[in-house]
Scaffold this motif. Sequence first.
Motif, PDB file in Angstrom:
ATOM      1  N   LYS A 165       0.844  -1.199   0.000  1.00  0.00           N
ATOM      2  CA  LYS A 165       0.000   0.000   0.000  1.00  0.00           C
ATOM      3  C   LYS A 165       0.877   1.246   0.000  1.00  0.00           C
ATOM      4  O   LYS A 165       1.915   1.275   0.654  1.00  0.00           O
ATOM      5  CB  LYS A 165      -0.924   0.009   1.225  1.00  0.00           C
ATOM      6  N   PRO A 166       0.479   2.269  -0.728  1.00  0.00           N
ATOM      7  CA  PRO A 166       1.283   3.501  -0.753  1.00  0.00           C
ATOM      8  C   PRO A 166       1.294   4.184   0.620  1.00  0.00           C
ATOM      9  O   PRO A 166       0.341   4.047   1.401  1.00  0.00           O
ATOM     10  CB  PRO A 166       0.566   4.363  -1.791  1.00  0.00           C
ATOM     11  N   VAL A 167       2.362   4.910   0.889  1.00  0.00           N
ATOM     12  CA  VAL A 167       2.488   5.633   2.155  1.00  0.00           C
ATOM     13  C   VAL A 167       2.194   7.113   1.913  1.00  0.00           C
ATOM     14  O   VAL A 167       2.776   7.735   1.026  1.00  0.00           O
ATOM     15  CB  VAL A 167       3.909   5.475   2.738  1.00  0.00           C
ATOM     16  N   GLU A 168       1.265   7.647   2.695  1.00  0.00           N
ATOM     17  CA  GLU A 168       0.937   9.071   2.637  1.00  0.00           C
ATOM     18  C   GLU A 168       1.595   9.765   3.825  1.00  0.00           C
ATOM     19  O   GLU A 168       1.394   9.361   4.978  1.00  0.00           O
ATOM     20  CB  GLU A 168      -0.579   9.282   2.665  1.00  0.00           C
ATOM     21  N   ASN A 169       2.388  10.799   3.561  1.00  0.00           N
ATOM     22  CA  ASN A 169       3.067  11.547   4.612  1.00  0.00           C
ATOM     23  C   ASN A 169       2.275  12.810   4.955  1.00  0.00           C
ATOM     24  O   ASN A 169       1.780  13.496   4.052  1.00  0.00           O
ATOM     25  CB  ASN A 169       4.464  11.947   4.150  1.00  0.00           C
TER      26      ASN A 169
END
Length: 449
Positions: A165-169
């Motif tokens: 899953k992509p990481v959102e900062n």
Amino acid sequence: MTALSFQEKCVSVINGAPRWAVFFLFDLLDDLLCIVFRFLDEVMEGKLESCHCKIPQETTDFAGYEFLSDHKHLSETLYRRRNIFRQAGFLRFAKKLPEITKKIGIVTFLRKFLLPGKMKKVLREVANRWSDCGCKTCVSWTNTDQLNVIVKQPSISHDLLMSNKPVENVIFIHGFLSSSSFWTNTMFKYLPETTAKTNYRFFAVDLLGFGDSPKPRDSQYSLKEHVEMIEKSVILPNNLTSFHVVAHSMGCIVAVALAAKFSNSVKSIALVAPPYFADSKGGASCTALDVIAEKKLWPLTSFFTAMMAWYEHIGRGICLVVCRHHRTWERIIKVVTWRRKLPTAIMELTKHTHQSAWHSMHNVICGGAKLTDNHLETLVHSGVKINVMQGDRDAIVPIGCLWNMKARFPAIEVEVIPGTDHNTVIMSRKEVFVAKLVTLWASDEKKKD
């Protein structure tokens, strides 16, 4: 009509007389304290600390605010705060004070007989000024040149690593006289580390001069410095190629400037109670000071804000009494309230220096006002989603700031939260606020898809 107008003027004069008298005395007191602090600085540190009671020598032939043309990151309000006694040349004696004290040798006398053990320390550069607290906690920042950053991210597990899953900062920025604990002690426990489609990584920073971050005595705490420190402490070390920003109060000005600098990387911005003043005539900085720190006696919060924002040396005197002796005050409050641990909000009120608070007030809140329009134009042009919310009972930032921003930039989404003020717009509705943020971040993901 004329009689009614005359009557209204009389009432206005009567009501304004106490206010005028109080701030007239403050004008006098601030100039007297300028002389006192100049003398004490030379005694305690062997040099005169600069203040903003007069315009620098190189700016004697200015017109308007052009004297700051080479210092666009500084605010005009630093040198243009109205003071009756200063304008009358009351400080001429203060200019001669160093020469007078050297001739009669009073400074050397005081150093030798009153501070014999501190002679060497007085004459060398130290991290904190003599009027700031030098306890272990307050100078712990000398071991680093980066901001204090609290990070919350998903626990590393096999399933998580295999999820792809992509990481959102997300970067959280606090307001004036606050710290990262504004977010970490309240909001972080409601924030989801992971959702069905996304993993989140949250960064809460202590701005330069606040919390446990560095408080350099020679910094001007300009908007540029705040942005560069976040870049140096968060974006570059963590290799953030994309991120969201959430900010409150003064932090909104920093957030917008940060986002404008990284307009190709920022994905969304959530602003809560942002001080906004359109710079249509180039006087946004002075307008910001007049509105945010209007000289009035009531309510007490407004009176205190005006006193600290308009009077540099009175503010330093208060910081000397309160911040330098914060441990004593904390012990007294614990005894009076019968508490072992004080609320975070009380503790963080003293986690700054006069230098950091004074310059952040003027160079960020006031000085940043003249730059915000350009920053917002950059973001709107880049298609960055901007969401702004504010409480309808906000007594610190006028609700008119919200509507002025919306009128200037129609693409910005605004929301007024009934029955809330400057802080309760978040604190009284934490779960709702977090849900709003998650929806904002998710909508940006859909937009990118």
